[in-house]
Design a protein around this motif. Structure first.
Motif, short mmCIF file in Angstrom:
data_model
loop_
_atom_site.label_atom_id
_atom_site.label_comp_id
_atom_site.label_asym_id
_atom_site.label_seq_id
_atom_site.Cartn_x
_atom_site.Cartn_y
_atom_site.Cartn_z
N HIS A 65 0.84 -1.20 0.00
CA HIS A 65 0.00 0.00 0.00
C HIS A 65 0.87 1.24 0.00
O HIS A 65 0.69 2.13 0.84
N GLY A 66 1.84 1.33 -0.90
CA GLY A 66 2.72 2.49 -0.88
C GLY A 66 3.46 2.54 0.45
O GLY A 66 4.05 1.55 0.88
N VAL A 67 3.39 3.68 1.14
CA VAL A 67 4.13 3.83 2.40
C VAL A 67 3.28 3.45 3.62
O VAL A 67 3.73 3.58 4.75
N CYS A 68 2.05 2.99 3.38
CA CYS A 68 1.24 2.48 4.50
C CYS A 68 1.65 1.02 4.75
O CYS A 68 2.13 0.33 3.86
N ALA A 69 1.40 0.56 5.96
CA ALA A 69 1.75 -0.82 6.32
C ALA A 69 1.09 -1.82 5.38
O ALA A 69 -0.02 -1.58 4.89
N ILE A 209 2.46 4.35 9.19
CA ILE A 209 2.69 5.09 7.94
C ILE A 209 4.16 5.50 7.92
O ILE A 209 4.64 6.15 8.85
N ASP A 210 4.88 5.12 6.87
CA ASP A 210 6.32 5.38 6.81
C ASP A 210 6.57 6.77 6.20
O ASP A 210 6.79 6.92 5.00
N LYS A 216 11.19 10.60 1.15
CA LYS A 216 12.34 10.16 0.35
C LYS A 216 11.96 9.87 -1.10
O LYS A 216 12.64 10.27 -2.03
N LEU A 217 10.84 9.17 -1.28
CA LEU A 217 10.46 8.75 -2.63
C LEU A 217 9.62 9.79 -3.38
O LEU A 217 9.55 9.75 -4.61
N VAL A 222 5.28 7.25 -5.21
CA VAL A 222 4.74 6.12 -4.44
C VAL A 222 3.28 5.86 -4.81
O VAL A 222 2.62 5.04 -4.23
N SER A 223 2.80 6.58 -5.81
CA SER A 223 1.40 6.40 -6.17
C SER A 223 1.23 6.54 -7.67
O SER A 223 2.16 6.91 -8.39
N ARG A 224 0.03 6.27 -8.11
CA ARG A 224 -0.28 6.52 -9.52
C ARG A 224 -1.70 7.07 -9.57
O ARG A 224 -2.51 6.80 -8.70
#
Ligand SMILES: [Zn+2]
Length: 289
Positions: A65-69, A209-210, A216-217, A222-224
């Protein structure tokens, strides 16, 4: 004197009996646990259906889920169930944490998928034994889109066989205007790993949530967004999807996240309670009451 004390004890006993609510008048919050699996079976038999015939089954999946756990779709239904069991006077059943993760993100680390036909039968068996235990009103809080159709099929089969009452709620589809109330953002159907989904995870545990990875990204990497119509990719460009270009970026305001989670949960509880009321009305009409 002896006569007086016997009378006294009798009166006292009567007061105690009248004062103490009978077991059937208790609510789940008056009991020791609200998670079904914490009880011994003979204790559970006293509670269901006497104290409640309602149960909440959280279901989700494990997927990127991207930067979610990667457990986002499990965390949300569980968190929601924890916010509403008291209002619903329902027990929480042990969650189903493995579901139907889509192929396009199946190759990212941590994604686990169950085939839809297996999942349907699995859920059918879980629901069947909840009904056998004495639950008549079952709320399935769903955290993941791939689960919806197999669960609806399982529910339909079991409803026709047992006449028990079922509701499945996909949190991201219901009441998406709440995002407007809390964030002032345009109300639209949620994406995946976007602001709304991250809010529900943050409401439970902000550490899931990271933020460092997000910074950083970069939010766009991290998404579209906007790649769905007419385009299919395996694997996907990214493991989170925004509802549209420029919308759905994460918001790290914890107070707003908690407010959003609570409002969503309340909407789900109110919908379930209204349904239970109508289901019970229908049952009493059937009995000619
Ligand atoms: Zn999700």
């Amino acid at each position: 004197m002896k006569k007086f004390s016997t009378l006294f004890i009798l009166v006292l006993a009567l007061i105690l009996v009248l004062a103490a609510p009978s077991f059937a008048q208790k609510r789940i919050k008056d009991l020791k646990f609200h998670n079904m699996q914490d009880y011994a079976w003979m204790r559970l038999a006293q509670i269901v259906p006497a104290v409640t015939d309602r149960v909440i089954l959280p279901i989700g999946t494990v997927e990127s889920h991207g930067v979610c756990a990667i457990g986002t779709d499990n965390v949300i239904p569980l968190n929601t169930a924890e916010l509403i069991w008291d209002k619903c006077n329902a027990l929480i059943a042990p969650a189903v944490n493995h579901g139907v993760t889509g192929a396009s993100i199946s190759q990212f680390p941590g994604s686990i998928t169950i085939r839809p036909e297996i999942f349907e039968d699995y859920i059918y068996d879980v629901l069947k034994d909840l009904v056998r235990t004495g639950f008549r009103n079952i709320l399935i809080v769903n955290g993941h889109g791939g689960n919806t159709d197999p669960v609806k099929k399982a529910m339909s089969r079991l409803h026709q066989e047992t006449a028990a009452h079922f509701m499945i709620v996909d949190w991201w589809t219901v009441a998406f205007n709440i995002v407007n109330e809390v964030y002032g953002a345009k109300a639209q159907q949620s994406g995946h790993g976007d602001m709304e989904e991250a809010a529900l995870v943050m409401g439970f545990n902000p550490d899931l949530i990271d933020k460092e990875m997000y910074e950083k990204l970069g939010k766009d990497n991290v998404s579209r967004a906007g790649t769905d119509a007419g385009v299919a990719m395996m694997p996907a460009w990214a493991t989170s999807r925004l509802p549209e270009t420029g919308a759905g970026y994460l918001n790290f305001d914890l107070a707003k996240a908690k407010a959003y989670a609570q409002k969503k949960a309340d909407f789900i509880a109110d919908t379930f309670l209204e349904a239970v009321k109508r289901w019970e009305m229908m049952e009493s009409w059937k009995k000619g009451k």
